[in-house]
Design a protein around this motif. Structure first.
Motif: not given
Length: 265
Positions: A59-70, A195-203, A222-230
């Motif tokens: 969640a932290l990396i997702l938030g950081f990356t989304l903020s950077l892209s914005l 991407y690597v964090t996604f795979l580790l979280a899924g595993a 549903l959580m996975v789908l939401l993260m992919v949409v993000l």
């Protein structure tokens, strides 16, 4: 350094991520089933703690990356407005130049504006056509600077030619700024880490479900789908001239319409 991922379709990246996540969850689940009979209450609690931690990191990396892209998207939008303002100001101040160079300068500025509008309509993946338009724009800048020097020699007045030269400097600076902003993307190292964090979280999520002897719930997918949409939105924001969210060129287009309608003096 070439950004190979930038040329890959957003939807394809999102699809690969979705399939990878589902695969990681299934793999983790099957591994968890093997440990189900030997797992104790303490080990299950430990696995749940790790699961919470890895999801928090994700969640932290997702938030950081989304903020950077914005931030990148906002910077590109502001750069378009700044360049349009600089060109418009230069065009208006060209009316203060001596009559012998005024019409030539205005014609050059109209052509320069047309080049910038044409370039703004091209995707960054159309490299050759963009480079030709950029080269023509830079040649126009050189020609404008030659006329600015000539005007300064004819009428060295800071209230007339001086104001034009100042705005011409801003025009050139904003050209460089806009091009620099277009070439600034979310670093691919950050996307690969995501991407690597996604795979580790899924595993880990799948492993935790397997150890607990139940399949991952529908809410997990549903959580996975939401993260992919993000992630798809992050990539879309980071690619300003293709996809669903594009940087608006309206400021330049509106200026082009105004200049074409303005009487030539």
């Amino acid at each position: 350094m070439d950004e190979w991922m930038y040329n890959i379709n957003n939807g394809l990246i999102a699809f690969v991520l979705l399939v990878s996540m589902v695969g990681a969850i299934e793999l983790g689940f099957r591994l968890g089933l093997r440990k189900n009979h030997t797992a104790t209450a303490d080990s299950k609690a430990h696995i749940n703690t790790i699961q919470s931690s890895i999801l928090g990191i994700l969640a932290l990396i997702l938030g950081f990356t989304l903020s950077l892209s914005l931030q990148r998207f906002d910077s590109r939008s502001e750069a378009v407005v700044a360049e349009a303002n600089a060109i418009g100001t230069t065009y208006l101040r060209a009316q203060l130049l001596p009559a012998s160079v005024r019409k030539d300068v205005q014609a050059l500025l109209r052509n320069y504006l047309n080049l910038r509008v044409q370039e703004g309509a091209l995707s960054l993946t159309i490299v050759d056509a963009r480079q030709q338009l950029l080269a023509q724009a830079e040649q126009s800048q050189i020609a404008l600077w030659v006329y600015a020097k000539k005007a300064a020699e004819l009428e060295p007045n800071p209230v007339t030619t001086g104001l034009f030269i100042q705005s011409l400097n801003e025009l050139i600076d904003n050209y460089g700024l806009r091009e620099a902003e277009l070439n600034r993307h979310v670093p691919e190292a950050v996307l690969l880490l995501l991407y690597v964090t996604f795979l580790l979280a899924g595993a880990i999520v799948g492993f935790s479900a397997g150890v607990s002897d139940h399949r991952p719930s529908f809410a997990t997918y549903l959580m996975v789908l939401l993260m992919v949409v993000l992630v798809f939105i992050i990539l879309d924001l980071d690619r300003p001239r293709r996809g669903f969210v594009e940087v608006s060129q309206k400021s330049l287009v509106d200026l082009q319409a105004f200049v074409n309608k303005a009487p030539q003096k």
